[in-house]
Every structure is written in structure tokens, then in C-alpha cells.
Design a protein around this motif. Structure first.
Motif, short mmCIF file in Angstrom:
data_model
loop_
_atom_site.label_atom_id
_atom_site.label_comp_id
_atom_site.label_asym_id
_atom_site.label_seq_id
_atom_site.Cartn_x
_atom_site.Cartn_y
_atom_site.Cartn_z
N ALA A 10 19.14 32.53 57.55
CA ALA A 10 19.42 33.26 56.30
C ALA A 10 20.18 34.55 56.64
N ALA A 11 19.83 35.18 57.75
CA ALA A 11 20.54 36.40 58.15
C ALA A 11 22.00 36.09 58.46
N ALA A 12 22.24 34.91 59.05
CA ALA A 12 23.63 34.52 59.36
C ALA A 12 24.42 34.33 58.06
N VAL A 13 23.78 33.76 57.03
CA VAL A 13 24.45 33.61 55.73
C VAL A 13 24.70 34.99 55.13
N ALA A 14 23.66 35.83 55.16
CA ALA A 14 23.79 37.18 54.56
C ALA A 14 24.93 37.94 55.22
N ALA A 15 25.08 37.78 56.54
CA ALA A 15 26.14 38.50 57.26
C ALA A 15 27.52 38.08 56.74
N GLN A 16 27.66 36.78 56.41
CA GLN A 16 28.96 36.31 55.92
C GLN A 16 29.23 36.74 54.48
N LEU A 17 28.18 37.16 53.80
CA LEU A 17 28.33 37.53 52.39
C LEU A 17 28.54 39.02 52.19
N GLN A 18 28.57 39.75 53.29
CA GLN A 18 28.66 41.21 53.19
C GLN A 18 29.83 41.66 52.32
N GLY A 19 29.55 42.59 51.43
CA GLY A 19 30.60 43.14 50.57
C GLY A 19 30.76 42.37 49.27
N LEU A 20 30.09 41.19 49.15
CA LEU A 20 30.18 40.40 47.91
C LEU A 20 28.97 40.69 47.01
N GLU A 21 29.14 40.39 45.73
CA GLU A 21 28.03 40.64 44.79
C GLU A 21 27.46 39.37 44.19
N ARG A 22 28.32 38.36 43.97
CA ARG A 22 27.83 37.16 43.29
C ARG A 22 28.36 35.92 43.99
N VAL A 23 27.46 35.01 44.30
CA VAL A 23 27.86 33.81 45.03
C VAL A 23 27.26 32.57 44.36
N ALA A 24 28.07 31.52 44.27
CA ALA A 24 27.55 30.26 43.75
C ALA A 24 26.94 29.47 44.91
N LEU A 25 26.01 28.61 44.59
CA LEU A 25 25.34 27.81 45.63
C LEU A 25 25.32 26.36 45.17
N TYR A 26 25.90 25.48 45.96
CA TYR A 26 25.94 24.06 45.64
C TYR A 26 24.57 23.50 46.01
N ALA A 27 23.71 23.40 44.99
CA ALA A 27 22.28 23.24 45.26
C ALA A 27 21.84 21.78 45.43
N THR A 28 22.25 21.18 46.54
CA THR A 28 21.78 19.84 46.89
C THR A 28 20.29 19.93 47.25
N PRO A 29 19.55 18.81 47.14
CA PRO A 29 18.12 18.88 47.49
C PRO A 29 17.93 18.83 49.01
N THR A 30 18.41 19.84 49.68
CA THR A 30 18.40 19.87 51.15
C THR A 30 18.00 21.25 51.66
N ILE A 31 17.74 21.32 52.96
CA ILE A 31 17.34 22.58 53.60
C ILE A 31 18.45 23.63 53.46
#
Ligand code: MCA
Ligand code: AMP
Length: 457
Positions: A10-31
């Protein structure tokens, strides 16, 4: 994943999102969805989960309405063209970064925007602040005695409040475990409960299928009977299914009641009386009142007088995205008007008896607006007029039925119309039956009288 692995990913994802405010998530039933939502929330962003089975109309609407700056998705998925959001960020559970200790954002900051259908038009984005999620999960933990020792089992979709907030963020807030089935089946649910699952979350359709399976399979019935809690919600659990599960497993289902806009309002507690047909009492911190047709607050707790459910508390959303009109008409003086009709028993238990709007259909636990389905049917070249309503269904609670006046040219097949809706919207919004008629029953104003649809020919 372990908590340590999850924190790193999750920290790796957060690092890539730095500076952004809103993100969409393609919510497949997966990890990947769990890692993605957590990364977004850890980074202090607002996450917009998207049903991966959405049709083009829905995708175009959600993308233009919520204007996400990036899209989180599993590296292996091929995204629909309509989801061409600026930047794609891969969610890879194997990636890892050192978890930072960013300060918790303001509790009022939007955490999730969840799309929910209304009677007309396309779905509205309900903006849920961080405090709504946190307080609601804590209130549920309180009444369900939900702890880090619990192992939650479910196969719910991860783009709605039930599967994502309660079913994914819920166990994480407790520090407990989640086993997501990927796809619901009675056998898979029972296997996990027989292993070390303690709680099961499901919609009534899932419990109806579990009841049928439990009646035929003693081992499956035993696994359900051994669970600490079987929780049902998202639609009314018929008393019949409650009793079938009890007869087959010896276990009574705990029912809770909520909405996307309010998260959970009422529940039967772990030690409470699990009566069929009742959703229990208001959760700690949540105020519930019933209003009659004249807008007067009902004082009678006689289990008979019916009023509309209004809710107030820290569990509420802050409004619909870009829809001040819809927000103003549903949220007044801090109270949210649910549109649900209920009675209150002398002991404070709430019994949901129906809905004010006949144009809202609950099918398999999904809310579907009749107007949205009618709109997509009218886009079909061979359809002149369309009216959509819900009919009782043993499996789905309600099934979507379409009455169609064909236009000039050949009459389209039922399957063609169902596929047409399934491609523009999501497959769960497709009509399960189509009835061709010469005309639709209309009143003097020209409005379709839905109560007379059954007798139209
Ligand atoms: C069928 N399929 C199609 C078509 N027909 N795909 C494309 N075009 C078609 N014409 C696909 C479907 O996508 C599905 O795939 C599969 O075939 C079977 O379809 P269907 O029969 O519709 O599914 P089902 O087996 O009947 O689903 C029953 C279900 C499901 C599992 C109970 O309805 C479900 O997951 N419900 C949960 C809804 C929910 O979470 N609601 C919470 C809202 P595939 O199987 O691969 O998908 S939040 C809320 O309500 C509040 C906050 C609260 O209180 O919780
Ligand atoms: P959604 O808009 O998908 O969040 O659905 C919310 C609606 O689901 C509520 O307004 C109710 O009509 C229905 N609902 C959720 N839980 C229950 C329940 N336990 N009993 C009856 N209806 C429910």
C-alpha cells in the motif's frame, strides 16, 4: 498477504500517487483492489471504485463526473476504452515501499466516492468522508463484538459499501483477517467457515442459495452453524430464508440495515434477539426517526405505524458529487431521508417494510434505478417505448422486468435487449424478462402508471 506485506504494498501505491487528490480504482474482486484502496487512503486521496463490469454509458459518466487524475488497476487487466483516464498506475501486491507515517488527514476529507443509482438518470456519486467510515466500522465492532480474532469470509463485489467498506476496510480496522472468495458460492463460503472463518457477510440472495445448499448438504450446514456470526444486509432478508437457514444450521442470521449514503444505521447485536424481519436498533451514535406522510415524527413504537426512515449521525455522507440539487432534497438539517418505509417495535427494533419509490429496484442486493434501464432500452433502434419495474423473485428478491412497445421493423428478441442493457450499463442491470405490449398504461398527464403494467397488453 500479511499485514507487513500489505503495509509495504500500500505504501508503494501511495508513493506513486503523491501530489494527486482523486484516483479511480478498477475494483476487481482481487487482492489488488484491497491494496489499491488502502494505498489511496494511506496517501490521503479520494478513491472512486469502479465496477469492472460497468458498461460504456456508466464508465463515461463516472469518469466525466468524478474526473479522476489516475486509475489504479491490476497490471494484468485490459481496461475498456471508455476508461481512458490520464494516467494508469499498476497495483502490484509484490511491490513494496517503506511505510511512511503520514499524519491522518482531516476526518471530513472525502475517502471514497461510491456511485449509487437513483430513480432517474445515471448513478450519483456519494461522497463519504473518512470519519463516516471510521465511526461506522467502530460502531459495528461494538455491536458485533468484532475483534482482531475474527476471520471474515465473503464473496461480495468490491465497488460498493457492503464489500468494500464493511467487508474490506472493516477487518483491516480491527486488525483481523479477511478471506475473499473471489466469487461467491455456497460451497466456497462453507469451506472457509469450516477452516477458520468466524463471520460471513452476504446479501439475501446469497443466504437463499446457502439455505438451499445447507438443506442438501449436512457438512455445509454444520459449517454455517459453527460460524460466530452470519450477517445479512443490502436488501430485506425474507423471514422464510431466515427460518430456512435456522432450520438447516441451527444458526440465526443477524440482519443490519444501511445505505451507501449513510453506511450502516441499524443492526441486531451479537447478543441481541435475532428476529426474522427486523434489522435491530440504531447503532451507537446514530439517530433514527420515522416520519409520517405529513412530515410529523412518529412517536408510536407499536410495530404497526409506518413512516419514512430519516437518519442523522457521524455515519452520513457529505453529499452527492456535483449534485447540489439531489443533496439538498435528501439531506436537510443534518437528517438524511432514506426513502425506506419502516415501523418501530416497542423494544426499539426497526422493521423495514418497503420503499417510497417504486422506481428503485433491489435485485441481488444491487440497487437499480428504473429510469436508467429505460434510458438504455430507448437507445435500441427497435424500441419505441419502454417501462421498467421490479417483480418479486425468490432468488434475487426482485427481478428487473421491461415492458416494451416495439418500433417499426422486426421485433427484437428478449436476449438482444438484455445484452444491449448489459453492454451499456452493468450485467446486473439487464432485464430478466421482457414483455412486448401494444401500448403502455398512461395517466392523463402521459406518465406511465407502473402499477398497471402487469395488466397491459
Ligand atoms: C449474465 N451475465 C452477463 C449477461 N448475463 N454478462 C453480460 N451480458 C449478459 N447478458 C454474467 C453476469 O455478469 C455474471 O457474471 C454471471 O453472468 C451471472 O449473472 P447473474 O445471474 O446476474 O449473477 P448472479 O449469479 O445472479 O449474482 C447473484 C449475486 C450478485 C452473486 C448475489 O447479485 C451479487 O454479487 N450481489 C451483491 C450486490 C451488493 O454487494 N450490493 C451491495 C450494495 P459474474 O458472476 O462473473 O459476475 S451496498 C448496499 O446495498 C448498502 C450499503 C448495504 O446495506 O449494504
Ligand atoms: P444502496 O443504495 O445500494 O446502498 O442500497 C440501500 C438500500 O438497500 C436501502 O435504502 C434499503 O432499501 C436496502 N436495504 C439495505 N439493507 C437492508 C435490510 N437489511 N433490509 C431491508 N432493506 C435493506
Amino acid at each position: 498477504m500479511t499485514y507487513e506485506q500489505l503495509a509495504g504494498a500500500a505504501a508503494a501505491v501511495a508513493a506513486q500517487l503523491q501530489g494527486l487528490e482523486r484516483v479511480a480504482l478498477y475494483a476487481t474482486p482481487t487482492i489488488e483492489t484491497a491494496v489499491g484502496v488502502l494505498g489511496g487512503l494511506l496517501g490521503g486521496l479520494t478513491v472512486v471504485p469502479i465496477n469492472p463490469k460497468s458498461g460504456d454509458r456508466e464508465l463515461q459518466h463516472i469518469v466525466s463526473d468524478s474526473a479522476p487524475e489516475a486509475l489504479l488497476a491490476s497490471p494484468s487487466v485490459e481496461l475498456p476504452v471508455a476508461l481512458a483516464v490520464g494516467k494508469r498506475i499498476d497495483v502490484d501486491p509484490a511491490h513494496t515501499a517503506l511505510p511512511g507515517v503520514a499524519p491522518e488527514p482531516d476526518p471530513e476529507q472525502p475517502a471514497l466516492i461510491l456511485y449509487t443509482s437513483g430513480t432517474t438518470g445515471l448513478p450519483k456519486g456519494a461522497v463519504l468522508p473518512r470519519r463516516a467510515i471510521a465511526t461506522n466500522l467502530d460502531a459495528l465492532a461494538d455491536v458485533w463484538e468484532w475483534t482482531a480474532d475474527d476471520v471474515l469470509v465473503h464473496g461480495l463485489p468490491l465497488f460498493h459499501a457492503h464489500g468494500l467498506v464493511l467487508g474490506t476496510l472493516g477487518p483491516l480496522r480491527r486488525g483481523g483477517r479477511l478471506v475473499h472468495l473471489g466469487r461467491f458460492s455456497p460451497e466456497a463460503a462453507a469451506n472457509e467457515l469450516a477452516a477458520d472463518g468466524t463471520m460471513l457477510f452476504g446479501v439475501p440472495t446469497m443466504y437463499a442459495r446457502l439455505a438451499t445448499a445447507a438443506e442438501q448438504d449436512r457438512l455445509l450446514a454444520h459449517a454455517l452453524g459453527e460460524a460466530r456470526l452470519l450477517v445479512s444486509g443490502s436488501a430485506a432478508l425474507p423471514a422464510r430464508e431466515h427460518r430456512r437457514i435456522e432450520d438447516a444450521t441451527g444458526q440465526r442470521i443477524v440482519e443490519r440495515y444501511g445505505l451507501t449514503e449513510t453506511l450502516m444505521n441499524c443492526s441486531v447485536s451479537a447478543r441481541g434477539d435475532r428476529r426474522p424481519g427486523y434489522v435491530g436498533s440504531p447503532l451507537p451514535g446514530v439517530d433514527v426517526r420515522l416520519l409520517d406522510e405529513r412530515g410529523q415524527i412518529l412517536t408510536a413504537a407499536d410495530d404497526e405505524t409506518i413512516g419514512e426512515v430519516h437518519v442523522r449521525g457521524p455515519n452520513l455522507f457529505t453529499g452527492y458529487l456535483n449534485r447540489p440539487d439531489a443533496t439538498a432534497s435528501s439531506l436537510r438539517d443534518g437528517w438524511f431521508r432514506t426513502g425506506d418505509l419502516a415501523a418501530c417495535a416497542p423494544d426499539g427494533y426497526i422493521r423495514i417494510v418497503g420503499r417510497r419509490e417504486t422506481d428503485l429496484i433491489k435485485t441481488g442486493g444491487y440497487k437499480v434505478g428504473a429510469g436508467e434501464v429505460e434510458g438504455s432500452l430507448l437507445e435500441h433502434a427497435l424500441v419505441a417505448e419502454a417501462a421498467v419495474a421490479g417483480e418479486p423473485d425468490d432468488d434475487l428478491g426482485e427481478r428487473i422486468v421491461a415492458w416494451i412497445v416495439p418500433g417499426d421493423g422486426p421485433r427484437p428478441s428478449e436476449e438482444e435487449l438484455a445484452n444491449h442493457v448489459a453492454s451499456l450499463l452493468a450485467p446486473h442491470k439487464r432485464p430478466r424478462a421482457v414483455r412486448f405490449v401494444d401500448e403502455l398504461p398512461r395517466n392523463a398527464m402521459g406518465k406511465v402508471v407502473k402499477s398497471q403494467l402487469g395488466s397491459s397488453r
